[in-house]
Design a protein around this motif. Structure first.
Motif, PDB file in Angstrom:
ATOM      1  N   PHE A 240       6.552  13.482  10.560  1.00 40.32           N
ATOM      2  CA  PHE A 240       6.740  12.062  10.250  1.00 40.32           C
ATOM      3  C   PHE A 240       6.581  11.288  11.550  1.00 40.32           C
ATOM      4  O   PHE A 240       7.326  11.513  12.504  1.00 40.32           O
ATOM      5  N   PHE A 241       5.593  10.384  11.579  1.00 39.22           N
ATOM      6  CA  PHE A 241       5.305   9.646  12.808  1.00 39.22           C
ATOM      7  C   PHE A 241       5.419   8.140  12.586  1.00 39.22           C
ATOM      8  O   PHE A 241       5.075   7.619  11.517  1.00 39.22           O
ATOM      9  N   LEU A 251       2.691   4.029   9.979  1.00 38.57           N
ATOM     10  CA  LEU A 251       3.404   5.246   9.636  1.00 38.57           C
ATOM     11  C   LEU A 251       2.399   6.325   9.268  1.00 38.57           C
ATOM     12  O   LEU A 251       1.317   6.038   8.758  1.00 38.57           O
ATOM     13  N   ARG A 252       2.806   7.580   9.515  1.00 36.67           N
ATOM     14  CA  ARG A 252       1.891   8.689   9.229  1.00 36.67           C
ATOM     15  C   ARG A 252       2.702   9.922   8.830  1.00 36.67           C
ATOM     16  O   ARG A 252       3.542  10.397   9.591  1.00 36.67           O
ATOM     17  N   GLY A 275      -3.286  10.378  -0.104  1.00 38.97           N
ATOM     18  CA  GLY A 275      -3.635  11.045   1.139  1.00 38.97           C
ATOM     19  C   GLY A 275      -5.068  11.535   1.181  1.00 38.97           C
ATOM     20  O   GLY A 275      -5.844  11.382   0.227  1.00 38.97           O
ATOM     21  N   TYR A 276      -5.430  12.149   2.304  1.00 38.15           N
ATOM     22  CA  TYR A 276      -6.785  12.675   2.499  1.00 38.15           C
ATOM     23  C   TYR A 276      -6.725  13.864   3.445  1.00 38.15           C
ATOM     24  O   TYR A 276      -5.699  14.125   4.092  1.00 38.15           O
ATOM     25  N   ILE A 277      -7.829  14.591   3.547  1.00 34.56           N
ATOM     26  CA  ILE A 277      -7.923  15.762   4.422  1.00 34.56           C
ATOM     27  C   ILE A 277      -8.787  15.427   5.632  1.00 34.56           C
ATOM     28  O   ILE A 277      -9.899  14.915   5.488  1.00 34.56           O
ATOM     29  N   ALA A 278      -8.273  15.703   6.812  1.00 36.27           N
ATOM     30  CA  ALA A 278      -9.035  15.513   8.054  1.00 36.27           C
ATOM     31  C   ALA A 278      -9.425  16.879   8.604  1.00 36.27           C
ATOM     32  O   ALA A 278      -8.595  17.789   8.673  1.00 36.27           O
ATOM     33  N   VAL A 290      -1.213  11.083   5.131  1.00 35.57           N
ATOM     34  CA  VAL A 290      -0.918   9.890   4.328  1.00 35.57           C
ATOM     35  C   VAL A 290      -0.515   8.779   5.288  1.00 35.57           C
ATOM     36  O   VAL A 290       0.430   8.947   6.062  1.00 35.57           O
ATOM     37  N   THR A 291      -1.237   7.664   5.263  1.00 37.74           N
ATOM     38  CA  THR A 291      -0.942   6.552   6.169  1.00 37.74           C
ATOM     39  C   THR A 291      -0.717   5.222   5.451  1.00 37.74           C
ATOM     40  O   THR A 291      -0.121   4.316   6.026  1.00 37.74           O
ATOM     41  N   LYS A 292      -1.197   5.096   4.230  1.00 41.95           N
ATOM     42  CA  LYS A 292      -1.051   3.822   3.521  1.00 41.95           C
ATOM     43  C   LYS A 292       0.414   3.591   3.150  1.00 41.95           C
ATOM     44  O   LYS A 292       1.053   4.454   2.555  1.00 41.95           O
TER      45      LYS A 292
END
Length: 357
Positions: A240-241, A251-252, A275-278, A290-292
């Motif tokens: 959690f960032f 937030l991330r 979310g998405y995959i990097a 997940v950032t939204k």
């Protein structure tokens, strides 16, 4: 891979009590939260089941939480070392272990309690680490292995478990006490974790590693992740960032894994509905991210309110949640005095996160 107790998606709506945890969110956001569905278990099998005994709260970890956390932090280890005290000159030991920072000693005690108090917890040391270890064959055969056969591992650690189980079986037959049996064990050990050490390769140059079991490509596509497994895995692997630049805050929430487990991370996108995959060119790592802010408010926070993260990471989650509520309500952008006060609060939350103290 079949689970004994499947948890199909159900029409679960978050309770008023859960929604009250996000007091200032708009009515539209609340309606969105209420409309989402998650795979769920009954209250009897929540991520941490609670019971009252003699007026005190007793915490019992859910079996799937244990497997999820073990997928993240557990290890199946077999050591083979020179030892002249043994007839064949070699000593073989098998163990299941979880090694954490000292701040998570309480969590390891809960895990040991779940496993009928077998094994041991290491004493306080100057390295600030604590380890739960089970190494006697009887406990491995009767408690540890049956647990992971029933509540299956999902990452590539499952392959190590299968090999580890076979080695323990051979040791149960005392194969490790004969040279021929040792060579058979070495064939499995050569495919476990990082393979054989330089010393073992030189001492047994003719050993041919057994083939590692393959996890079917559709294992996760046909599997609905257990919420408690996700909570346990997140307790070990998630981050959690909070990032701040001027009066802008991001937030991330993320979970990183070896690229071999990309299928698992893709399943998390479906599980959380966001979310998405990097993926990275020069690193064998991939991340579920997940950032939204709406996704964090609508999907991530309500999930962890129901399926609690145990251990020291729970504090990071609480700070993350509080910051998310402030950001969603734009309270850090209010009037000069109020906005500055709220932003300082977010900075305070950020500075107390992700610390080993």
């Amino acid at each position: 891979m079949n689970f004994p107790d499947k948890n199909p998606r159900s029409n679960y709506s978050y309770s008023r009590r859960s929604l009250n945890l996000l007091p200032a969110i708009s009515r539209r956001s609340r309606n969105l939260i209420q409309s989402r569905n998650y795979s769920s278990l009954s209250s009897r099998t929540s991520a941490v089941c609670s019971a009252r005994s003699e007026g005190e709260r007793k915490i019992v970890l859910n079996p799937s939480f244990i497997s999820g956390f073990s997928d993240a932090e557990g290890s199946f280890v077999v050591t083979i070392l020179n030892n002249p005290r043994y007839k064949i000159g070699w000593n073989v030991q098998a163990r299941f272990k979880i090694k954490l920072h000292e701040k998570d000693r309480a969590l390891l005690l809960l895990i040991q309690n779940y496993f009928d108090n077998v094994g041991y917890i290491s004493k306080i040391n100057d390295r600030s680490t604590v380890e739960f270890r089970v190494s006697d064959i009887t406990s491995l055969n009767n408690i540890i292995i049956p647990h992971f056969e029933k509540y299956t591992l999902i990452t590539n650690k499952y392959k190590d478990f299968i090999i580890f189980k076979q080695i323990v079986s051979l040791m149960s037959e005392n194969k490790h006490t004969t040279l021929e049996g040792l060579k058979e064990i070495l064939e499995y050990r050569a495919s476990l974790n990082w393979g054989l050490s330089k010393n073992l390769k030189e001492s047994f140059p003719s050993i041919v590693p057994v083939k590692r079991v393959e996890i079917e490509d559709n294992i996760l596509s046909n599997l609905r992740l257990r919420p408690n497994w996700v909570a346990g895995f997140s307790a070990g692997e998630s981050n959690f960032f909070i990032t701040i630049s001027g009066n802008k805050v991001w937030l991330r929430f993320s979970i990183a894994q070896d690229s071999r487990d990309i299928l698992l991370l893709k399943s998390l996108v479906e599980f959380f509905n966001c979310g998405y995959i990097a993926q990275y060119k020069n690193r064998k790592v991939c991340e579920f991210i997940v950032t939204k802010i709406n996704d964090i408010i609508i999907y991530i926070i309500p999930f962890f309110e129901k399926y609690k993260i145990e251990g020291s990471k729970y504090k990071d989650y609480v700070n993350f949640k509080e910051a998310a509520i402030l950001i969603k309500n734009k309270e850090h952008l209010g009037g000069a005095e109020k906005g500055s006060s709220r932003l300082n609060k977010i900075i305070e939350l950020k500075n107390s996160m992700n610390k080993n103290d």
